[in-house]
Design a protein around this motif. Sequence first.
Motif, PDB file in Angstrom:
ATOM      1  N   ILE A 116      30.233  37.752 -35.342  1.00  0.00           N
ATOM      2  CA  ILE A 116      30.818  38.205 -34.076  1.00  0.00           C
ATOM      3  C   ILE A 116      29.704  38.405 -33.060  1.00  0.00           C
ATOM      4  O   ILE A 116      28.638  38.938 -33.381  1.00  0.00           O
ATOM      5  CB  ILE A 116      31.657  39.490 -34.265  1.00  0.00           C
ATOM      6  N   LYS A 117      29.960  37.936 -31.842  1.00  0.00           N
ATOM      7  CA  LYS A 117      28.989  38.082 -30.750  1.00  0.00           C
ATOM      8  C   LYS A 117      29.697  38.695 -29.547  1.00  0.00           C
ATOM      9  O   LYS A 117      30.449  38.022 -28.847  1.00  0.00           O
ATOM     10  CB  LYS A 117      28.392  36.729 -30.366  1.00  0.00           C
ATOM     11  N   PRO A 118      29.477  40.001 -29.299  1.00  0.00           N
ATOM     12  CA  PRO A 118      30.078  40.632 -28.122  1.00  0.00           C
ATOM     13  C   PRO A 118      29.215  40.401 -26.880  1.00  0.00           C
ATOM     14  O   PRO A 118      27.994  40.499 -26.946  1.00  0.00           O
ATOM     15  CB  PRO A 118      30.118  42.116 -28.485  1.00  0.00           C
ATOM     16  N   THR A 119      29.855  40.044 -25.771  1.00  0.00           N
ATOM     17  CA  THR A 119      29.150  39.907 -24.496  1.00  0.00           C
ATOM     18  C   THR A 119      29.949  40.621 -23.413  1.00  0.00           C
ATOM     19  O   THR A 119      31.175  40.727 -23.495  1.00  0.00           O
ATOM     20  CB  THR A 119      28.957  38.428 -24.091  1.00  0.00           C
ATOM     21  N   ILE A 120      29.234  41.090 -22.402  1.00  0.00           N
ATOM     22  CA  ILE A 120      29.854  41.744 -21.258  1.00  0.00           C
ATOM     23  C   ILE A 120      29.329  41.079 -20.001  1.00  0.00           C
ATOM     24  O   ILE A 120      28.122  40.920 -19.833  1.00  0.00           O
ATOM     25  CB  ILE A 120      29.556  43.263 -21.237  1.00  0.00           C
ATOM     26  N   ASN A 121      30.251  40.688 -19.117  1.00  0.00           N
ATOM     27  CA  ASN A 121      29.897  40.028 -17.877  1.00  0.00           C
ATOM     28  C   ASN A 121      30.418  40.858 -16.708  1.00  0.00           C
ATOM     29  O   ASN A 121      31.616  41.113 -16.618  1.00  0.00           O
ATOM     30  CB  ASN A 121      30.506  38.612 -17.851  1.00  0.00           C
ATOM     31  N   ASN A 122      29.518  41.284 -15.821  1.00  0.00           N
ATOM     32  CA  ASN A 122      29.912  42.047 -14.648  1.00  0.00           C
ATOM     33  C   ASN A 122      30.544  41.093 -13.644  1.00  0.00           C
ATOM     34  O   ASN A 122      29.901  40.152 -13.175  1.00  0.00           O
ATOM     35  CB  ASN A 122      28.685  42.738 -14.038  1.00  0.00           C
ATOM     36  N   LEU A 123      31.820  41.279 -13.315  1.00  0.00           N
ATOM     37  CA  LEU A 123      32.529  40.396 -12.401  1.00  0.00           C
ATOM     38  C   LEU A 123      32.270  40.719 -10.932  1.00  0.00           C
ATOM     39  O   LEU A 123      32.696  39.982 -10.053  1.00  0.00           O
ATOM     40  CB  LEU A 123      34.035  40.432 -12.691  1.00  0.00           C
ATOM     41  N   ASP A 124      31.548  41.807 -10.656  1.00  0.00           N
ATOM     42  CA  ASP A 124      31.179  42.152  -9.282  1.00  0.00           C
ATOM     43  C   ASP A 124      29.922  41.373  -8.918  1.00  0.00           C
ATOM     44  O   ASP A 124      28.817  41.726  -9.316  1.00  0.00           O
ATOM     45  CB  ASP A 124      30.946  43.657  -9.155  1.00  0.00           C
ATOM     46  N   THR A 125      30.087  40.301  -8.179  1.00  0.00           N
ATOM     47  CA  THR A 125      28.955  39.438  -7.829  1.00  0.00           C
ATOM     48  C   THR A 125      28.199  39.932  -6.609  1.00  0.00           C
ATOM     49  O   THR A 125      27.233  39.310  -6.184  1.00  0.00           O
ATOM     50  CB  THR A 125      29.448  38.006  -7.555  1.00  0.00           C
ATOM     51  N   GLY A 126      28.636  41.005  -6.004  1.00  0.00           N
ATOM     52  CA  GLY A 126      28.001  41.515  -4.796  1.00  0.00           C
ATOM     53  C   GLY A 126      28.694  41.011  -3.547  1.00  0.00           C
ATOM     54  O   GLY A 126      28.742  41.685  -2.545  1.00  0.00           O
ATOM     55  N   GLY A 127      29.233  39.799  -3.594  1.00  0.00           N
ATOM     56  CA  GLY A 127      29.949  39.233  -2.456  1.00  0.00           C
ATOM     57  C   GLY A 127      31.424  39.590  -2.458  1.00  0.00           C
ATOM     58  O   GLY A 127      32.117  39.373  -1.478  1.00  0.00           O
ATOM     59  N   THR A 128      31.884  40.150  -3.560  1.00  0.00           N
ATOM     60  CA  THR A 128      33.290  40.546  -3.658  1.00  0.00           C
ATOM     61  C   THR A 128      33.373  42.027  -3.990  1.00  0.00           C
ATOM     62  O   THR A 128      32.385  42.642  -4.397  1.00  0.00           O
ATOM     63  CB  THR A 128      34.018  39.750  -4.763  1.00  0.00           C
ATOM     64  N   LEU A 129      34.529  42.589  -3.839  1.00  0.00           N
ATOM     65  CA  LEU A 129      34.737  43.997  -4.183  1.00  0.00           C
ATOM     66  C   LEU A 129      35.435  44.123  -5.533  1.00  0.00           C
ATOM     67  O   LEU A 129      36.182  45.057  -5.760  1.00  0.00           O
ATOM     68  CB  LEU A 129      35.557  44.685  -3.085  1.00  0.00           C
ATOM     69  N   LEU A 130      35.175  43.185  -6.408  1.00  0.00           N
ATOM     70  CA  LEU A 130      35.818  43.161  -7.717  1.00  0.00           C
ATOM     71  C   LEU A 130      35.029  44.058  -8.678  1.00  0.00           C
ATOM     72  O   LEU A 130      33.978  43.679  -9.176  1.00  0.00           O
ATOM     73  CB  LEU A 130      35.866  41.723  -8.236  1.00  0.00           C
ATOM     74  N   LYS A 131      35.532  45.243  -8.916  1.00  0.00           N
ATOM     75  CA  LYS A 131      34.875  46.191  -9.815  1.00  0.00           C
ATOM     76  C   LYS A 131      35.501  46.061 -11.197  1.00  0.00           C
ATOM     77  O   LYS A 131      36.464  46.736 -11.530  1.00  0.00           O
ATOM     78  CB  LYS A 131      35.027  47.624  -9.300  1.00  0.00           C
ATOM     79  N   ALA A 132      34.953  45.139 -11.999  1.00  0.00           N
ATOM     80  CA  ALA A 132      35.526  44.890 -13.317  1.00  0.00           C
ATOM     81  C   ALA A 132      34.469  44.257 -14.225  1.00  0.00           C
ATOM     82  O   ALA A 132      33.494  43.676 -13.763  1.00  0.00           O
ATOM     83  CB  ALA A 132      36.738  43.983 -13.208  1.00  0.00           C
ATOM     84  N   LEU A 133      34.708  44.394 -15.507  1.00  0.00           N
ATOM     85  CA  LEU A 133      33.866  43.783 -16.524  1.00  0.00           C
ATOM     86  C   LEU A 133      34.714  42.842 -17.364  1.00  0.00           C
ATOM     87  O   LEU A 133      35.837  43.174 -17.737  1.00  0.00           O
ATOM     88  CB  LEU A 133      33.263  44.851 -17.447  1.00  0.00           C
ATOM     89  N   GLU A 134      34.162  41.674 -17.662  1.00  0.00           N
ATOM     90  CA  GLU A 134      34.803  40.760 -18.606  1.00  0.00           C
ATOM     91  C   GLU A 134      34.130  40.972 -19.956  1.00  0.00           C
ATOM     92  O   GLU A 134      32.905  40.891 -20.063  1.00  0.00           O
ATOM     93  CB  GLU A 134      34.627  39.314 -18.171  1.00  0.00           C
ATOM     94  N   ILE A 135      34.906  41.259 -20.961  1.00  0.00           N
ATOM     95  CA  ILE A 135      34.386  41.511 -22.309  1.00  0.00           C
ATOM     96  C   ILE A 135      34.865  40.386 -23.202  1.00  0.00           C
ATOM     97  O   ILE A 135      36.054  40.074 -23.237  1.00  0.00           O
ATOM     98  CB  ILE A 135      34.859  42.878 -22.827  1.00  0.00           C
TER      99      ILE A 135
END
Length: 111
Positions: free
Chosen positions: A61-80
């Motif tokens: 198993i390989k868990p990864t977390i990707n911050n979906l807030d790129t700075g150009g959007t107001l998307l405050k979320a994490l993709e797990i």
Amino acid sequence: MPGLALTVPLPTKSISAINVGAMIEIDDTLFLDQLNVKDVMIDLRDVDTANPKPITMSFKIKPTINNLDTGGTLLKALEIELAYEFESPETGTLKWRKGAVRFVKSYAPTF
């Protein structure tokens, strides 16, 4: 992901195959962005005897977390994502099967 050290273990638990009768939970940490190799107990054989034998399956198993807030959007979320592989014996020959589970954790409040 900024501010999150990859060497910090994710606090996860599993059931000890050694203490089958007691079903004792043990610490079984996972590490982000690393392939974590585990032997997972999937069955017990000879449960009518005093010494049941745990049957295990190899699992990665390989868990990864990707911050979906790129700075150009107001998307405050994490993709797990939990990418996984397991060694499947259903054809009589062990074969690795692959898959992934993905979900999003939003900072938006829910009411």
